[in-house]
Design a protein around this motif. Structure first.
Motif, PDB file in Angstrom:
ATOM      1  N   PHE A 167       0.789  -1.226   0.000  1.00  0.00           N
ATOM      2  CA  PHE A 167       0.000   0.000   0.000  1.00  0.00           C
ATOM      3  C   PHE A 167       0.824   1.280   0.000  1.00  0.00           C
ATOM      4  O   PHE A 167       0.284   2.357  -0.105  1.00  0.00           O
ATOM      5  CB  PHE A 167      -0.934   0.009   1.211  1.00  0.00           C
ATOM      6  CG  PHE A 167      -1.938  -1.098   1.182  1.00  0.00           C
ATOM      7  CD1 PHE A 167      -2.737  -1.276   0.067  1.00  0.00           C
ATOM      8  CD2 PHE A 167      -2.070  -1.977   2.238  1.00  0.00           C
ATOM      9  CE1 PHE A 167      -3.647  -2.299   0.017  1.00  0.00           C
ATOM     10  CE2 PHE A 167      -2.981  -3.000   2.203  1.00  0.00           C
ATOM     11  CZ  PHE A 167      -3.776  -3.162   1.082  1.00  0.00           C
TER      12      PHE A 167
ATOM     13  N   VAL B   5      -6.620   2.586  -2.505  1.00  0.00           N
ATOM     14  CA  VAL B   5      -7.405   2.902  -1.302  1.00  0.00           C
ATOM     15  C   VAL B   5      -8.491   1.850  -1.090  1.00  0.00           C
ATOM     16  O   VAL B   5      -8.706   1.382   0.033  1.00  0.00           O
ATOM     17  CB  VAL B   5      -8.017   4.314  -1.422  1.00  0.00           C
ATOM     18  CG1 VAL B   5      -8.936   4.589  -0.251  1.00  0.00           C
ATOM     19  CG2 VAL B   5      -6.931   5.355  -1.486  1.00  0.00           C
TER      20      VAL B   5
ATOM     21  N   SER C 136      -8.474  -1.281  -2.007  1.00  0.00           N
ATOM     22  CA  SER C 136      -7.926  -2.549  -1.508  1.00  0.00           C
ATOM     23  C   SER C 136      -7.520  -2.405  -0.045  1.00  0.00           C
ATOM     24  O   SER C 136      -7.678  -3.332   0.747  1.00  0.00           O
ATOM     25  CB  SER C 136      -6.757  -3.011  -2.374  1.00  0.00           C
ATOM     26  OG  SER C 136      -5.747  -2.049  -2.368  1.00  0.00           O
ATOM     27  N   MET C 137      -7.037  -1.232   0.326  1.00  0.00           N
ATOM     28  CA  MET C 137      -6.664  -1.007   1.723  1.00  0.00           C
ATOM     29  C   MET C 137      -7.908  -1.110   2.620  1.00  0.00           C
ATOM     30  O   MET C 137      -7.888  -1.762   3.662  1.00  0.00           O
ATOM     31  CB  MET C 137      -6.071   0.402   1.828  1.00  0.00           C
ATOM     32  CG  MET C 137      -5.177   0.633   2.983  1.00  0.00           C
ATOM     33  SD  MET C 137      -3.760   1.617   2.499  1.00  0.00           S
ATOM     34  CE  MET C 137      -4.314   3.265   2.759  1.00  0.00           C
ATOM     35  N   TYR C 138      -8.989  -0.459   2.203  1.00  0.00           N
ATOM     36  CA  TYR C 138     -10.214  -0.494   2.979  1.00  0.00           C
ATOM     37  C   TYR C 138     -10.745  -1.928   3.100  1.00  0.00           C
ATOM     38  O   TYR C 138     -11.134  -2.376   4.181  1.00  0.00           O
ATOM     39  CB  TYR C 138     -11.292   0.385   2.325  1.00  0.00           C
ATOM     40  CG  TYR C 138     -11.119   1.866   2.539  1.00  0.00           C
ATOM     41  CD1 TYR C 138     -10.001   2.371   3.188  1.00  0.00           C
ATOM     42  CD2 TYR C 138     -12.077   2.774   2.107  1.00  0.00           C
ATOM     43  CE1 TYR C 138      -9.841   3.724   3.371  1.00  0.00           C
ATOM     44  CE2 TYR C 138     -11.924   4.141   2.290  1.00  0.00           C
ATOM     45  CZ  TYR C 138     -10.797   4.605   2.924  1.00  0.00           C
ATOM     46  OH  TYR C 138     -10.647   5.950   3.115  1.00  0.00           O
TER      47      TYR C 138
ATOM     48  N   PHE D 282      -9.126  -4.727   2.780  1.00  0.00           N
ATOM     49  CA  PHE D 282      -8.209  -5.515   3.585  1.00  0.00           C
ATOM     50  C   PHE D 282      -8.505  -5.339   5.078  1.00  0.00           C
ATOM     51  O   PHE D 282      -8.597  -6.305   5.841  1.00  0.00           O
ATOM     52  CB  PHE D 282      -6.779  -5.071   3.266  1.00  0.00           C
ATOM     53  CG  PHE D 282      -5.719  -5.747   4.079  1.00  0.00           C
ATOM     54  CD1 PHE D 282      -5.457  -7.093   3.907  1.00  0.00           C
ATOM     55  CD2 PHE D 282      -4.979  -5.035   5.009  1.00  0.00           C
ATOM     56  CE1 PHE D 282      -4.480  -7.711   4.646  1.00  0.00           C
ATOM     57  CE2 PHE D 282      -4.000  -5.655   5.762  1.00  0.00           C
ATOM     58  CZ  PHE D 282      -3.754  -7.000   5.578  1.00  0.00           C
ATOM     59  N   PHE D 283      -8.727  -4.093   5.506  1.00  0.00           N
ATOM     60  CA  PHE D 283      -8.974  -3.865   6.925  1.00  0.00           C
ATOM     61  C   PHE D 283     -10.380  -4.257   7.346  1.00  0.00           C
ATOM     62  O   PHE D 283     -10.590  -4.643   8.497  1.00  0.00           O
ATOM     63  CB  PHE D 283      -8.634  -2.431   7.314  1.00  0.00           C
ATOM     64  CG  PHE D 283      -7.167  -2.280   7.548  1.00  0.00           C
ATOM     65  CD1 PHE D 283      -6.614  -2.581   8.775  1.00  0.00           C
ATOM     66  CD2 PHE D 283      -6.327  -1.910   6.522  1.00  0.00           C
ATOM     67  CE1 PHE D 283      -5.253  -2.504   8.985  1.00  0.00           C
ATOM     68  CE2 PHE D 283      -4.961  -1.823   6.722  1.00  0.00           C
ATOM     69  CZ  PHE D 283      -4.427  -2.120   7.952  1.00  0.00           C
TER      70      PHE D 283
ATOM     71  N   VAL E 166     -10.941  -6.699  10.477  1.00  0.00           N
ATOM     72  CA  VAL E 166     -11.799  -6.356  11.614  1.00  0.00           C
ATOM     73  C   VAL E 166     -12.926  -7.395  11.748  1.00  0.00           C
ATOM     74  O   VAL E 166     -13.289  -7.780  12.861  1.00  0.00           O
ATOM     75  CB  VAL E 166     -12.359  -4.927  11.466  1.00  0.00           C
ATOM     76  CG1 VAL E 166     -13.415  -4.640  12.504  1.00  0.00           C
ATOM     77  CG2 VAL E 166     -11.235  -3.921  11.588  1.00  0.00           C
TER      78      VAL E 166
ATOM     79  N   LEU F 207      -6.542  -1.586  17.801  1.00  0.00           N
ATOM     80  CA  LEU F 207      -7.347  -2.789  17.597  1.00  0.00           C
ATOM     81  C   LEU F 207      -6.905  -3.895  18.539  1.00  0.00           C
ATOM     82  O   LEU F 207      -7.734  -4.583  19.148  1.00  0.00           O
ATOM     83  CB  LEU F 207      -7.233  -3.271  16.153  1.00  0.00           C
ATOM     84  CG  LEU F 207      -8.176  -2.636  15.140  1.00  0.00           C
ATOM     85  CD1 LEU F 207      -7.938  -3.240  13.780  1.00  0.00           C
ATOM     86  CD2 LEU F 207      -9.623  -2.838  15.553  1.00  0.00           C
TER      87      LEU F 207
ATOM     88  N   LEU G 145      -9.976   3.697   9.204  1.00  0.00           N
ATOM     89  CA  LEU G 145      -9.867   3.893   7.761  1.00  0.00           C
ATOM     90  C   LEU G 145      -9.602   5.358   7.428  1.00  0.00           C
ATOM     91  O   LEU G 145      -8.781   5.678   6.575  1.00  0.00           O
ATOM     92  CB  LEU G 145     -11.144   3.413   7.054  1.00  0.00           C
ATOM     93  CG  LEU G 145     -11.395   1.915   7.146  1.00  0.00           C
ATOM     94  CD1 LEU G 145     -12.658   1.532   6.396  1.00  0.00           C
ATOM     95  CD2 LEU G 145     -10.222   1.127   6.593  1.00  0.00           C
TER      96      LEU G 145
ATOM     97  N   PHE H  29      -5.888   6.359   8.256  1.00  0.00           N
ATOM     98  CA  PHE H  29      -4.757   6.116   7.345  1.00  0.00           C
ATOM     99  C   PHE H  29      -5.059   6.364   5.872  1.00  0.00           C
ATOM    100  O   PHE H  29      -4.294   5.956   5.015  1.00  0.00           O
ATOM    101  CB  PHE H  29      -4.114   4.742   7.582  1.00  0.00           C
ATOM    102  CG  PHE H  29      -4.946   3.553   7.229  1.00  0.00           C
ATOM    103  CD1 PHE H  29      -5.082   2.526   8.127  1.00  0.00           C
ATOM    104  CD2 PHE H  29      -5.565   3.432   5.990  1.00  0.00           C
ATOM    105  CE1 PHE H  29      -5.833   1.423   7.806  1.00  0.00           C
ATOM    106  CE2 PHE H  29      -6.306   2.336   5.674  1.00  0.00           C
ATOM    107  CZ  PHE H  29      -6.442   1.327   6.601  1.00  0.00           C
TER     108      PHE H  29
ATOM    109  N   LEU I  47     -12.019  11.675  -1.458  1.00  0.00           N
ATOM    110  CA  LEU I  47     -11.122  11.193  -0.411  1.00  0.00           C
ATOM    111  C   LEU I  47     -10.185  12.265   0.111  1.00  0.00           C
ATOM    112  O   LEU I  47      -9.708  12.169   1.234  1.00  0.00           O
ATOM    113  CB  LEU I  47     -10.284  10.021  -0.946  1.00  0.00           C
ATOM    114  CG  LEU I  47     -11.059   8.745  -1.223  1.00  0.00           C
ATOM    115  CD1 LEU I  47     -10.147   7.711  -1.825  1.00  0.00           C
ATOM    116  CD2 LEU I  47     -11.671   8.211   0.057  1.00  0.00           C
TER     117      LEU I  47
END
Lengths: 163, 248, 567
Positions: free
Chosen positions: A26, B33, B35-37, B39-40, B44, C309, C344, C347, C370
């Motif tokens: 990333f 962005v 893929s980052m979202y 992924f998290f 979670v 977390l 989210l 970051f 964004l």
């Protein structure tokens, strides 16, 4: 034995691996600029107009760190894209309280005395901009103004600028 | 398998939601962005499920069954043969050099400055008018004719005899000279804009038009102000385009 | 338990397959022009290792003292025992710290003699003081440790607490002196035009000294707590007997709470340091937030999110340790969703990584939807709400084993909920209004009322909580019943903390760029460039691995020694 050590090591190693994978996936690989060459300025007497403009541009982008705020993301400072028009209009406007009488004198004033006139929306009584005299020499400030003039399409004359 | 279905559904749902937002808005969200979202979200969801013993069990049981149950032996063999190749391919995909074309933004028609310093004075582009347009009859015709002469003495080498941007030198230039024919260049612009571009040339372009700065000369140095206006009027007349105006 | 106890062999086997991902991690070269082991790498390695251990041994006495005091006040022997066990770990690590410190000094003096000569000349009185205080510190530490059982009760205990206080003061003094050197390198004051230090006190009392003192002090406690919690987790995981499990479950809980409580104010201490960096040198401040370092902050944000977390996960798992806690289980997903949303935002980069096609489509480097999330006001909202959410987890965690005896408990809880929701709304309003719609001067200052709102909510809710449960019975529950997952969360906490500390230390140090002492002593060596993020991340990871390896050996030794004593 319940393999406490081994479990701890594996969990720890997984965390490190996860962080590295995250960075790999990333975060783009940015190669930072190499350190600048040790700094030296020609004597004003030996300068040509090209030297002055190059010094101005390198100061504007480098040592003076103007572009860190002006026209940078985050809207920290007024745009300098249309500086010729902005400076003329500012001096003409009734709100202007500084001492300058023409656009470029106003630019100079903003560089050495940022609090003299604060553009609306960028500070109340104090301008967030540091004084240019803090780390720039006289010739560098002149060079920055010469560069801004040139960038706005004005003709710049060496003896005129070094005055 | 219930837990995995939930994870799959939630992750997929968030993915589709993010894509949907981009679709509705008209500009897709950047894939990095997204893929980052996603992924998290996945992470979670796993955490929420695994808080209770029951949930944790529902996550681990399928894996352990897959790894050690006698009935899954065949599946296991297939996966353990294929998995290394998949991982190796992922690693390969990340390490191989990319041949993607380097892309740099270049604004063809950047916003003009409000004031231009040309011919030793400050010219306000919003107020300036083309003096040729005030002429009528023969005087106007003559001015356009003069403009044509100036064009063929100076501009035609790049912008072409037909004003289509295909002059002799055009192939050697990047960015290529713009054509004046068609409805998407000068037809979209005010005359004062065209005047600014001619007078200040490629050198006067703001930074957003870099890189490959245009080689358009600074005509202020070789043409008189009146001559520039004549040429500007000529290219509109010749191509049958109307300059853009804000009021009639 | 059956299937829940994952046998390690079973996990190890599939893990080996991830080895195929290694090229992914190693795709960029470690070496720069000067080879792999450049002078910079040596200094970096030993400085960071020394710092890890120093941070650990400075923080342990802080909460050992607090625990001992708690034990005296509550007349609870358990606190005393845990405090002593913490201290025992700290004694072993002291030796390692001193050895690493000596190696570090030797490396700096031999590889960067120019700089170290300059620094020594400028700071020689403080160097002598530093050495003297270290000797005093070690003496106090041994006194404190060896006299523990002899000064076990009555007046002796008071004397012992006094020694503990002195030990902490000397530890803080050591840290302050070292901080003065480091911050002087970033913000040199008291120097004349030629760069010679003329006013020693001004050089020590530079603008970054106190922000750094505070930030390091708080961070050390959070870090030390995390390491001790990981130690307890490790002991819990390898405990064979029920009472051992109970003891380390409880020890892990105490250490984790210390760590989490120290973690909460840490972002604010960080703001103070950053704003002082900005006001000392705008250029340094912007270097910190833009360009390469801006991306490092995205990595930092992700790891901080992991910390939050992990901490929350540990607390959530603890809901189940008593029967009453099951009531709170449904809240987990709401807290988690709030955390995840904040995370989210936290970051989202301002200028996301775009492919060339996306650049063409968006027509710029900022995505219109964004870009606002990438700016500081959004981050401030996120971090404040993240702190409040963690606090809610903590409250529910405590409530799981408590019952209230006051009649107004329900009203009290409603008031708490009201305060928390009002605080969240206020934080969002302040951030959105002042961050995006008001004059840009208020952008930074709006974070102060936000912090105050958070603090007010934390304190007022804690006070109400205290009165609701005062005199209430503690619900019957057994320590030692924690799940292994919750213990893994503690290890995750420790590892990410260690890594984060390494990265942030690198960033803080690297924003001097090609200067040893900013604008005074220039780094003329070949290593004066700023390395890439992945290089820095790898070096930090390796240093973290080395630190954890040493720490595990130390834990192992003290584990075996204690096992011998117990027998």
């Amino acid at each position: 034995m319940r393999h406490g050590v081994l479990k701890s090591i594996i969990v720890g190693a997984l965390v490190l691996a996860a962080i590295l994978v995250f960075i790999k996936l990333f975060i783009p690989e940015v190669t930072p600029a190499p350190p600048p060459k040790p700094y030296s300025i020609k004597d004003p007497g030996e300068m040509t107009i090209v030297d002055l403009l190059m010094l101005g541009e390198s100061t504007f982008r480098g040592r003076g760190s103007c572009v860190r705020c002006h026209d940078a993301p985050g809207d920290r400072a007024p745009s300098l894209k249309d500086i010729l028009a902005i400076s003329i209009e500012t001096v003409r406007s009734e709100e202007y309280k500084g001492k300058a009488t023409d656009g470029w004198a106003y630019v100079l004033e903003s560089l050495i005395e940022p609090d003299a006139y604060i553009v609306k929306g960028y500070g109340k009584e104090k301008s967030p901009m540091p004084k240019a005299t803090r780390n720039l020499s006289d010739i560098e400030i002149k060079a920055v103004i010469a560069y801004l003039k040139k960038r706005s399409g004005l003709k710049v004359d060496l003896s005129e600028e070094l005055k | 398998m219930g837990a995995y279905r939930v994870i799959l559904l939630v992750t997929l749902g968030v993915y589709l939601l993010l894509k949907g937002i981009g679709f509705v808005y008209g500009v897709a969200l950047p894939s990095s962005v997204v893929s980052m979202y996603v992924f998290f979200t996945f992470l979670v969801t796993v955490l929420i499920i695994s808080v209770t013993d029951k949930g944790a069990l529902s996550l681990t049981t399928p894996i352990i069954e897959f790894l050690y149950k006698e009935e899954k032996k065949k599946l296991r063999k297939v996966v353990f043969v294929v998995l290394p190749f998949v991982l190796a391919f992922i690693a390969y995909a990340f390490t191989k050099p990319s041949y993607e074309e380097p892309f740099t933004l270049r604004v063809v028609h950047p916003a003009p400055p409000r004031i231009v310093n040309a011919y030793d004075r400050n010219i306000e582009l919003e107020k300036i008018k083309n003096p040729i347009r005030e002429l009528t009859g023969d005087a106007y015709e003559e001015a356009v004719h003069d403009g044509g002469e100036i064009y063929f003495k100076n501009c035609f080498f790049c912008h072409g005899a037909k004003l289509d941007g295909k002059g002799h030198f055009a192939k050697g230039l990047n960015p290529a000279p713009l054509p004046f024919t068609g409805k998407d260049t000068i037809a979209q612009l005010e005359e004062s804009y065209v005047f600014w571009r001619v007078v200040k040339g490629g050198e006067g372009l703001p930074e957003e038009s870099a890189p490959w700065m245009s080689v358009m000369p600074v005509w202020e140095e070789s043409l008189k102000e009146e001559e520039v206006w004549k040429v500007v009027t000529f290219i509109y007349e010749y191509t049958g385009n109307e300059p853009r105006r804000w009021e009639k | 338990m059956g299937m829940t106890t994952l046998r390690i062999k079973k996990i190890l086997f599939p893990l080996l397959f991830t080895a195929f991902l290694m090229p992914l991690l190693c795709s960029t070269a470690f070496a720069s022009e000067g080879g792999v082991f450049t002078p910079r790498l040596w200094v970096w390695l030993f400085a960071q290792l020394h710092l890890y251990f120093a941070a650990f041994i400075l923080s342990v006495p802080v909460f050992v003292l607090i625990l001992e005091l708690t034990g005296v006040i509550r007349k609870d022997k358990r606190f005393d025992r845990v405090a002593r066990e913490f201290l025992a770990i700290s004694v072993v690590t002291h030796i390692v710290t001193v050895i690493l410190g000596v190696i570090f000094a030797a490396v700096v003096f031999s590889l960067y003699s120019n700089l170290s000569g300059y620094m020594y000349k400028a700071f020689s009185p403080t160097v002598k003081l530093y050495a003297a205080i270290i000797i005093i510190d070690i003496a106090l530490l041994y006194l404190y440790y060896l006299l523990w059982s002899r000064l076990g009760s009555g007046r002796g205990k008071l004397l012992h607490l006094g020694i503990g206080l002195l030990l902490n003061l000397s530890g803080i003094a050591i840290m302050f002196i070292a901080n003065a050197w480091t911050t002087f390198m970033m913000a040199p004051t008291g120097v004349d035009a030629s760069g010679v230090v003329v006013d020693l006190w001004q050089a020590i009392n530079n603008p970054l000294w106190h922000p750094m003192n505070l930030h390091r002090f708080v961070a050390n406690i959070a870090f030390g707590g995390a390491i001790v919690a990981a130690y307890a987790a490790y002991r819990f995981l390898s405990a064979a007997r029920e009472e051992e499990r109970a003891r380390y479950d409880w020890m892990g809980y105490i250490a984790a709470v210390v760590s989490i409580l120290a973690l909460l104010p840490l972002p604010f201490a960080g703001y103070w340091l950053t704003s002082e960096i900005y006001s000392y040198s705008q250029q340094m401040g912007i270097t910190l937030m833009g360009g390469v370092f801006g991306w490092m902050f995205i990595a930092q944000a992700a790891v901080i999110g992991t910390l939050f977390l992990g901490a929350n996960y540990y607390l959530w798992c603890g809901f189940e340790r008593a029967k009453g806690g099951a009531v709170y289980r449904p809240y987990v997903k709401y807290i988690a969703i709030v955390l995840a949303l904040c995370f989210l935002v936290w970051f989202t980069p301002h200028t996301p990584h775009l492919s060339s096609l996306e650049l063409k489509e968006i027509g710029g480097r900022f995505h219109p939807l964004l870009a606002p999330l990438g700016l500081m006001p959004a981050k401030n909202i996120a971090v404040n709400i993240m702190i409040l959410a963690t606090f809610v987890s903590f409250l529910l965690f405590r409530r799981a084993v408590r019952s209230s005896s006051v009649s107004w408990a329900a009203i009290g809880k409603t008031i708490q909920a009201g305060i928390l929701s009002a605080a969240v709304l206020n934080i969002i309003f302040l951030g959105v209004y002042y961050g995006y719609f008001a004059d840009s001067v208020y952008k930074i200052t709006s974070s102060i009322p936000q912090v105050l709102t958070t603090l007010f909510a934390l304190i007022s809710c804690s006070v109400i909580e205290f009165f609701i449960y005062r005199g209430g019975e503690s619900v019957e529950h057994k320590w030692g019943g924690a799940s292994e997952r919750s213990q893994y969360a503690l290890i995750v906490l420790a590892v990410s903390f260690t890594w984060l500390m390494g990265l942030m230390g690198f960033i803080r140090s690297a924003i001097r760029q090609h200067w040893h002492v900013y604008t005074v002593v220039r780094d003329v060596s070949a290593d004066a460039f700023t390395p890439t993020i992945s290089y820095a991340a790898k070096v930090v990871s390796i240093i973290t691995l080395i630190f954890l390896a040493i720490i595990i050996v130390i834990f192992r030794i003290s584990h075996l020694r204690r096992a011998g004593e117990d027998r």
